[in-house]
Design a protein around this motif. Structure first.
Motif: not given
Length: 185
Positions: A49-55, A84-89, A109-114
């Motif tokens: 249910x998303x149209x865009x994502x941080x890649x 992955x999520x914010x803060x992951x190495x 990142x937008x939505x907290x995950x990428x």
């Protein structure tokens, strides 16, 4: 585990005790831990249910900077990826990227995950390890070379096996000391 202890005189005559461990000499109050006991490698996760994502493609993972960069793409353009999520190495696992030191922390990142290239390990730090401390440990040749020496696969396409990453022995001071070390570095 501990083979030998020694005292080293520090500033103003204070003594610091060190233990000789499997990873070398570390302060007496530190532990040695398997990476898989203090952090976990994320598995892939389907996002809906998303149209865009941080890649995060490999070319946006730095060799000598702290944070990765990303681009926002339509989700339909991201075919092969890992969650992955914010803060992951993010640590590169394929040659020559791992030898070149490609790694970074996922920023806000937008939505907290990428989604990132499948050629990285997205490492989520658990309660007993600080992500910035782990970032610096994984940059050290002593630990990076353990991963490089265990790479498997055909020439030019070798990868660090997941079990090698999970079983990597790392130093583990207290969280407060990890934060101080990371702050100084």
């Amino acid at each position: 585990m501990y083979q030998m202890a020694r005292d080293v005189e520090g500033e103003m005559g204070s003594k610091q005790r060190y233990n000789l461990t499997e990873i070398g000499e570390i302060p007496e109050e530190w532990e040695v831990a398997r990476l898989g006991k203090v952090a976990r490698i994320r598995g892939n996760k389907t996002v809906k249910n998303i149209s865009e994502i941080a890649f995060i493609p490999m070319e946006l993972i730095p060799n000598d900077e702290l944070y990765v960069n990303y681009k926002v793409l339509p989700i339909s353009e991201v075919k092969s990826s890992t969650y992955c999520e914010e803060g992951d190495v993010l640590l590169a696992k394929i040659t020559p990227s791992v030898e070149n030191g490609k790694q970074g922390i996922v920023p806000k990142v937008p939505m907290g995950f990428a989604k990132a290239t499948t050629e990285v390990f997205p490492v989520h730090c658990e309660y007993s390890i600080f992500n910035l401390f782990l970032f610096y440990v994984l940059k050290l040749p002593k630990f990076r070379n353990v991963l490089i020496n265990e790479m498997a696969g055909s020439t030019g396409r070798q990868r660090v096996p997941k079990h090698t990453m999970i079983n990597l022995l790392i130093p583990l001071p207290s969280l407060s000391e990890q934060r101080k070390i990371a702050e100084i570095l």
